[in-house]
Design a protein around this motif. Structure first.
Motif, PDB file in Angstrom:
ATOM      1  N   MET A  30       0.834  -1.201   0.000  1.00  0.00           N
ATOM      2  CA  MET A  30       0.000   0.000   0.000  1.00  0.00           C
ATOM      3  C   MET A  30       0.876   1.262   0.000  1.00  0.00           C
ATOM      4  O   MET A  30       0.613   2.215  -0.748  1.00  0.00           O
ATOM      5  N   LEU A  31       1.907   1.269   0.828  1.00  0.00           N
ATOM      6  CA  LEU A  31       2.817   2.410   0.883  1.00  0.00           C
ATOM      7  C   LEU A  31       3.498   2.623  -0.469  1.00  0.00           C
ATOM      8  O   LEU A  31       3.563   3.750  -0.969  1.00  0.00           O
ATOM      9  N   ASN A  32       3.989   1.554  -1.062  1.00  0.00           N
ATOM     10  CA  ASN A  32       4.662   1.680  -2.357  1.00  0.00           C
ATOM     11  C   ASN A  32       3.717   2.202  -3.435  1.00  0.00           C
ATOM     12  O   ASN A  32       4.123   3.004  -4.289  1.00  0.00           O
ATOM     13  N   ASN A  33       2.465   1.775  -3.403  1.00  0.00           N
ATOM     14  CA  ASN A  33       1.478   2.302  -4.354  1.00  0.00           C
ATOM     15  C   ASN A  33       1.279   3.797  -4.157  1.00  0.00           C
ATOM     16  O   ASN A  33       1.213   4.556  -5.132  1.00  0.00           O
ATOM     17  N   ASP A  34       1.198   4.230  -2.894  1.00  0.00           N
ATOM     18  CA  ASP A  34       1.057   5.661  -2.604  1.00  0.00           C
ATOM     19  C   ASP A  34       2.289   6.442  -3.072  1.00  0.00           C
ATOM     20  O   ASP A  34       2.171   7.559  -3.595  1.00  0.00           O
ATOM     21  N   LEU A  35       3.463   5.843  -2.901  1.00  0.00           N
ATOM     22  CA  LEU A  35       4.698   6.491  -3.353  1.00  0.00           C
ATOM     23  C   LEU A  35       4.714   6.646  -4.872  1.00  0.00           C
ATOM     24  O   LEU A  35       5.123   7.692  -5.392  1.00  0.00           O
ATOM     25  N   ARG A  36       4.281   5.621  -5.585  1.00  0.00           N
ATOM     26  CA  ARG A  36       4.245   5.700  -7.055  1.00  0.00           C
ATOM     27  C   ARG A  36       3.281   6.798  -7.517  1.00  0.00           C
ATOM     28  O   ARG A  36       3.580   7.542  -8.454  1.00  0.00           O
ATOM     29  N   LYS A  37       2.129   6.891  -6.868  1.00  0.00           N
ATOM     30  CA  LYS A  37       1.155   7.942  -7.220  1.00  0.00           C
ATOM     31  C   LYS A  37       1.747   9.325  -6.965  1.00  0.00           C
ATOM     32  O   LYS A  37       1.612  10.241  -7.782  1.00  0.00           O
TER      33      LYS A  37
END
Length: 148
Positions: A30-37
């Motif tokens: 979830m954190l990595n997805n937020d970072l990519r966004k």
């Protein structure tokens, strides 16, 4: 487009499970997805890695620094113990922002000293996983103002 490495240190693969009262319930995916966004929003490329091994993180830095404009790192427990990681961060001569999910200054005595922060331009601590997103914004701002 500038590229930033986001490095998650030891035990961060256990986010969401490990002591949620301290580290929250957001897991690493979830954190990595937020970072990519956030990276897309800021128009920067990111390369994300996680390792529980100090040497792997050092090798990653040595092998990739020439293609990076900056580093966001949560060194985990290496924060307080690793002169090796501190020296690797300093040797690549890039802007580094150190992130900690919990406020290390309000925790156990041994967590209050960050060896790795000596190689960073800044440190964000105690804001949960949101600190990572702020670190990306901080680097983007540094890129506009400074020549690294």
């Amino acid at each position: 487009m500038q590229k930033v490495a986001v490095i998650h240190g030891p035990n961060l693969n256990m986010l969401g499970l490990r002591e949620p009262e301290i580290y929250g319930t957001t897991n690493l995916e979830m954190l990595n997805n937020d970072l990519r966004k956030k990276a897309d929003e800021l128009n920067i490329n990111i390369e994300i890695m996680q390792s529980n091994h100090e040497g792997e993180i050092v090798d990653f830095l040595h092998q990739n620094y020439e293609n990076l404009a900056g580093i966001v790192i949560n060194p985990g427990g290496l924060t307080h113990t690793s002169v090796v990681l501190r020296d690797a961060l300093a040797s690549v001569r890039l802007p580094v922002i150190e992130v900690h999910i919990s406020n290390i200054h309000r925790r156990e005595e041994f967590r209050k000293k960050s060896i790795t922060a000596e190689a960073a331009v800044g440190q964000i601590t105690g804001l949960g996983v949101y600190g990572y997103l702020l670190a990306l914004e901080g680097l983007k701002d540094l890129f506009r103002k400074e020549k690294y």
